[in-house]
Design a protein around this motif. Sequence first.
Motif, PDB file in Angstrom:
ATOM      1  N   ASP A 147       2.691   4.601  -6.201  1.00  0.00           N
ATOM      2  CA  ASP A 147       2.385   4.723  -4.782  1.00  0.00           C
ATOM      3  C   ASP A 147       3.617   5.211  -4.016  1.00  0.00           C
ATOM      4  O   ASP A 147       3.528   6.092  -3.146  1.00  0.00           O
ATOM      5  CB  ASP A 147       1.923   3.366  -4.242  1.00  0.00           C
ATOM      6  N   ASP A 168      -5.690   6.962  -4.469  1.00  0.00           N
ATOM      7  CA  ASP A 168      -5.179   5.624  -4.144  1.00  0.00           C
ATOM      8  C   ASP A 168      -4.399   5.057  -5.333  1.00  0.00           C
ATOM      9  O   ASP A 168      -4.954   4.841  -6.408  1.00  0.00           O
ATOM     10  CB  ASP A 168      -6.342   4.705  -3.797  1.00  0.00           C
ATOM     11  N   SER A 175      -2.544  -0.011  -6.463  1.00  0.00           N
ATOM     12  CA  SER A 175      -2.413  -1.020  -7.517  1.00  0.00           C
ATOM     13  C   SER A 175      -1.140  -0.830  -8.342  1.00  0.00           C
ATOM     14  O   SER A 175      -0.777  -1.690  -9.141  1.00  0.00           O
ATOM     15  CB  SER A 175      -3.635  -0.974  -8.450  1.00  0.00           C
ATOM     16  N   ASP A 176      -0.477   0.306  -8.169  1.00  0.00           N
ATOM     17  CA  ASP A 176       0.765   0.592  -8.895  1.00  0.00           C
ATOM     18  C   ASP A 176       1.821   0.975  -7.870  1.00  0.00           C
ATOM     19  O   ASP A 176       1.873   2.114  -7.401  1.00  0.00           O
ATOM     20  CB  ASP A 176       0.538   1.736  -9.890  1.00  0.00           C
ATOM     21  N   LYS A 177       2.684   0.019  -7.515  1.00  0.00           N
ATOM     22  CA  LYS A 177       3.656   0.236  -6.439  1.00  0.00           C
ATOM     23  C   LYS A 177       4.585   1.405  -6.724  1.00  0.00           C
ATOM     24  O   LYS A 177       4.908   2.187  -5.820  1.00  0.00           O
ATOM     25  CB  LYS A 177       4.475  -1.038  -6.219  1.00  0.00           C
TER      26      LYS A 177
END
Length: 300
Positions: free
Chosen positions: A131, A123, A126-128
Amino acid sequence: MKSLTTSRFLRLIKAREKEKAAQSRYNTACSYRATYNSFSEFISEKQYLRNKVNETIIMEYSIWLKARGLLKNTISFYMRVLRATWNANKIPGNPFMNVFTGYEVTQKRSLEEDTVAKIGQTDFASDKALDFTKDLFLFSIGTCGMSFVDIANLQKTDCKDGYINYVRSKTGQSLRVKVEDGILSIISKWKAEESSPYLFPILTHLKGSEEAFREYTSALRSFNLNLKKLGSEVGCATLSSYYARHTWATTAQNCLVPTSVISSCLGHSNENITRVYLAGLRGEVMEDANKRVLQRLKLN
């Protein structure tokens, strides 16, 4: 052209760069520019500006590049650009006979199946940036190893009726990929804003323009930098954009997909025998190959 001096040869390389840029072949123009800068530095350092281009000069350039720590494939890249300039200008002789102009197989660039699964399960919400990088990497695998340049240039109009239809930038071959469920979710998640013609929010300038090319090269650098960060999270510090393509091909091979089908899915149109064989290959065969790969990698 009876005698070609190094200074004249440099001007021919520069002319090729301008020619390619005028044709909107910016990537190729960059190759000529890089070669011009490197060869010019060598000529200046050796004070060979008025020397005739011959086998000795080319061999010394190859040795000079190696002494600067360049790898064999990088040296070959410069040599191929010089040779292309030589041949394009129909210059007699072949001063490249004794230098390497091929491609040496490097380290393995495919991921183990459990590593791909780990990437999919990690996952990064929290870090676009990470991601987005993760999803583009999985999108590349899920679309038969689509190259980053082709992903960046995908238009919304290329994706319809459950398929992505695009022309591979490197070979000009038309490819058709079925959009499986995992890929559809990535498209839905990151689809560019309504006003953009692009499928993903990577480019903003007009496709094919010099501005778009510069934007693409910057995006590719960022993509690979983020892939290194992502790779360190899953135990693969050398992760780069090439790994998606190699991973798809290796997994397809492990699924016993015939080499001819793999070649078609990857868009290897430069292979004459493959091209002839695949002329009548049914789309369902390629779809089945990709589905088997995604099922094995648990991405579907």
